[in-house]
Design a protein around this motif. Structure first.
Motif, short mmCIF file in Angstrom:
data_model
loop_
_atom_site.label_atom_id
_atom_site.label_comp_id
_atom_site.label_asym_id
_atom_site.label_seq_id
_atom_site.Cartn_x
_atom_site.Cartn_y
_atom_site.Cartn_z
N TYR A 2 -0.72 4.28 9.86
CA TYR A 2 -1.84 4.17 8.93
C TYR A 2 -2.52 2.80 9.01
O TYR A 2 -3.56 2.60 8.43
N PHE A 37 -7.33 6.04 5.94
CA PHE A 37 -7.05 6.89 4.78
C PHE A 37 -7.41 8.33 5.10
O PHE A 37 -8.57 8.71 4.98
N PHE A 93 -4.80 3.99 -1.92
CA PHE A 93 -6.05 3.72 -1.22
C PHE A 93 -7.02 3.03 -2.16
O PHE A 93 -7.72 3.70 -2.91
N TYR A 98 0.82 -1.21 0.00
CA TYR A 98 0.00 0.00 0.00
C TYR A 98 0.86 1.26 0.00
O TYR A 98 0.35 2.37 -0.14
#
Lengths: 257, 257
Positions: free
Chosen positions: B175, B256, A256, A175
């Motif tokens: 994250y 996000f 994302f 990611y």
């Protein structure tokens, strides 16, 4: 520096760091399949990761690169350190005792031999296109081959745990760092790169949304060129934007999807 | 097992793994400031991370926990392994030579002493509320204190690089794993948790959007309770949903913002 195996077994710590090893989890991707490269030493039934020792004149990363190259024939792999493993009993295994090791190597070895001491292993992982590589083990290996990630054989030591940790790290990194350059043809379609991400993450993504998000990162760009794959089907081709790709490798980003 | 310092220096590898150390980067957060805990040994001007050796009967994580507790007085810290460091010359430093170390410890020590060999260090980081802890070093330390992350002193060995790598790892992990439980009061406002993320990531986030995204992860929940902070200002209070929080710690998620 090339160390003879007899010297290594007898006087290891003169040449290599004692109590430290490197192990590499080499993932292979090919057309919606994810595999891992494993080897089986002579005389035992369990499989293990390609691994070895750290020479006194090399960095841990150089050690991992050398080991992977020597043991598997794979050169210039991108190796990513992900975790170290250290518990006092992690390399005690009834499958591979000092006595059996001594028998296989036709030499004397006591129970406290340095090779069977407490080892901390530094784990690296790599991702490669497995159809492009022909694994070839060293003399003392009986087999060296690709195994499906979902169907692994019985593994020596804590190597099952190391593989699971590597997969978790790879899936997190994906990611934030671009993948695909070594795994896809130079020009590829959106469905191809979509499949790559789905296979590695073991998830499904809405294909339209995935493509949009990936393009928004700037790491791929659309060509004015299509691939003909059948009647009325000619998807556009894409390439990696290497400047953005390398910058993202360096600095990270957030995908994302 | 408690090892006497004289025994350790003379016969270290009998008690601990040679060539391996653990180093801990302890980050401290307090009201929009991020700091790191450093110590300075007697007789040298450079600062270093709290670090030590791995006893032969403990895991690398237990070693890091013991070292942090002994050297700093900090107990029950959440320690997260992030990277290992291994280059042959990483612990060669003209600030701390075998000769100087021998002088400080009033003993004989040769150039090839095990403590000055090639060491691979396993890095851990932690995140804590620095106003709650009083660091207290061991006898051989001259100072042990918090330093602002943007204004570090001159560091021994490769410890500057280790801190930078820890910060990079922390910022990636944030994250995917929840933070804040140890850093915020039990009941907190959205601006408080928003500041925490902004400080650690050194970024600004749109506050409305940030709150919405964080609530959507399920790790925090709104209370039917407000805090009065002035005329007409009474923001709602939030708490962590510990079930979701612990599940996210275990399985990861994607925030996000």
């Amino acid at each position: 520096m090339k160390i003879e195996i007899k010297d290594l077994i007898q006087d290891g710590p003169k040449y290599v760091l004692p109590n430290i090893s490197v192990d590499s989890v080499i993932f292979g991707y090919h057309e919606k399949e994810l595999k891992v490269l494993l080897q089986r030493p002579q005389g035992i039934s369990k499989w293990m990761l390609p691994g070895g020792y750290v020479h006194r004149d090399e960095t841990i990363k150089q050690a991992a690169e050398r080991v992977v190259k020597n043991r598997t024939g794979l050169d210039r792999l991108f190796l990513n350190q992900f975790q170290s493993f250290g518990t006092p009993t992690r390399t005690k295994d009834s499958e591979l005792t000092p006595a059996l090791f001594a028998e296989i190597n036709q030499m004397e070895l006591d129970e406290n031999h340095w090779m069977f001491d407490y080892f901390v292993s530094i784990g690296f992982y790599s991702l490669t296109e497995f159809s492009k590589v022909v694994p070839s083990g060293e003399f003392y290996l009986e087999e060296c081959t690709w195994w499906n990630i979902g169907d692994l054989p019985s593994l020596l030591y804590d190597h099952q745990e190391i593989i699971e940790a590597a997969l978790k790290a790879l899936r997190l990194h994906i990611y934030h760092y671009p993948i695909g350059y070594e795994l896809l043809p130079e020009k590829f379609t959106l469905p191809e790169i979509h499949s790559l991400y789905e296979t590695i993450l073991d998830k499904t993504f809405d294909s339209r949304n995935f493509g949009k998000k990936l393009i928004a990162t700037g790491i791929i760009k659309k060509l004015d060129e299509r691939r003909n794959i059948g009647a009325h089907r000619a998807p556009f081709l894409y390439v990696f934007d290497m400047e953005n790709y390398n910058q993202a490798l360096e600095n990270g980003y957030a995908l994302f999807v």
